[in-house]
Write an enzyme that holds these catalytic residues in place. Sequence first.
Site, PDB file in Angstrom:
ATOM      1  CD  GLU A 147      -3.090   1.147   2.059  1.00  0.00           C
ATOM      2  OE1 GLU A 147      -3.024   0.388   3.041  1.00  0.00           O
ATOM      3  OE2 GLU A 147      -4.089   1.889   1.829  1.00  0.00           O
ATOM      4  CD  GLU A 153      -1.592   6.556   7.292  1.00  0.00           C
ATOM      5  OE1 GLU A 153      -1.781   5.385   6.946  1.00  0.00           O
ATOM      6  OE2 GLU A 153      -2.487   7.430   7.258  1.00  0.00           O
ATOM      7  CD  GLU A 241      -8.536   2.019   4.469  1.00  0.00           C
ATOM      8  OE1 GLU A 241      -7.897   1.307   5.234  1.00  0.00           O
ATOM      9  OE2 GLU A 241      -8.005   2.636   3.530  1.00  0.00           O
TER      10      GLU A 241
HETATM   11 MN    MN Z   1      -6.010   2.202   2.654  1.00  0.00          MN
END
Ligand code: MN
Length: 297
Positions: A147, A153, A241
């Site tokens: 991802e 992140e 999501e």
């Molecule tokens: Mn995601």
Amino acid sequence: MNKLGVHAYVWEHGWSREQATRAISRTAEAGFDFIEASPMDPSTFDRAHTAKALEAAGIGVTFSFGLGFEADISSCDPEKEKRGRALLFEQVGLCRDCGGTSIAGILYSGFGKYYTQPTAEGIRRSADILRDVAEEAAKSDIILGLEVVNRYETNILNTAAQGVEMCQRIDAPNVKVHLDVYHMNIEESDMASAIVDAGPYIGYFHTGDSHRGYLGSGSIDLQSAFRALVRAKYEGPITFESFSSRVVGQPLEGILGIWRNLWEDGFDLATHALMYTRAQLKAAQEVERQAARSRLP
Ligand code: MN
């Protein structure tokens, strides 16, 4: 045909037997093809129960997770690498035993804010470990989706092009790029071009909106994103999501910064997202047919 799924956190923040049963049956009831399970602690995950519940509901499953910093395979710390490798292999077993098709997420580094640059050596060691994990995953026809996420992140894959480069370095047919419109909206110069350029490397896709709430209620140009996906001939899974402080809880709400509650009713959120996604895909497919239909007589 893209299979359409929903992230488990739309329903529940954990995966106890009761939570798994509820999340799976709600996913099927809402009309999705699969649920994306995202177990924070795979050791408490009841594989047999999950497989049975999925079969009863008639839906599939994919998995996602992010490595903790103590298991960071890009750290060049042998102890952390060992933990990360073990966790990745454990996820492959989990996915296989539940009949899953993909493991997506931040599989290549720690999941969270870094304060230092990535190193060439750390990326090389991460790629080496993922090549081994991919070999194991391939035995069960499982795809690994790396991802691409925003700068807060991870410090390694922030753009789709970097994701493609990492896939090329790992060089395994079942290692693909996992794109997410929420992150692309932050990092890409041109989301649609990035999707088209990544083309055949895309193996997993997350939809959502700029604030991670109702699909279509934020500022992301979703029409362009769906048109690009269709133009790229992407036929893999698409997962919606979304996170609300009502469901998520710690530690995820802390890592992701889920301070606001953008929805109360997960079922309303999910059924709307499914309808929205289907409509966007259908419209994007029609765009591709316009030229052929518009030839001069
Ligand atoms: Mn995601």
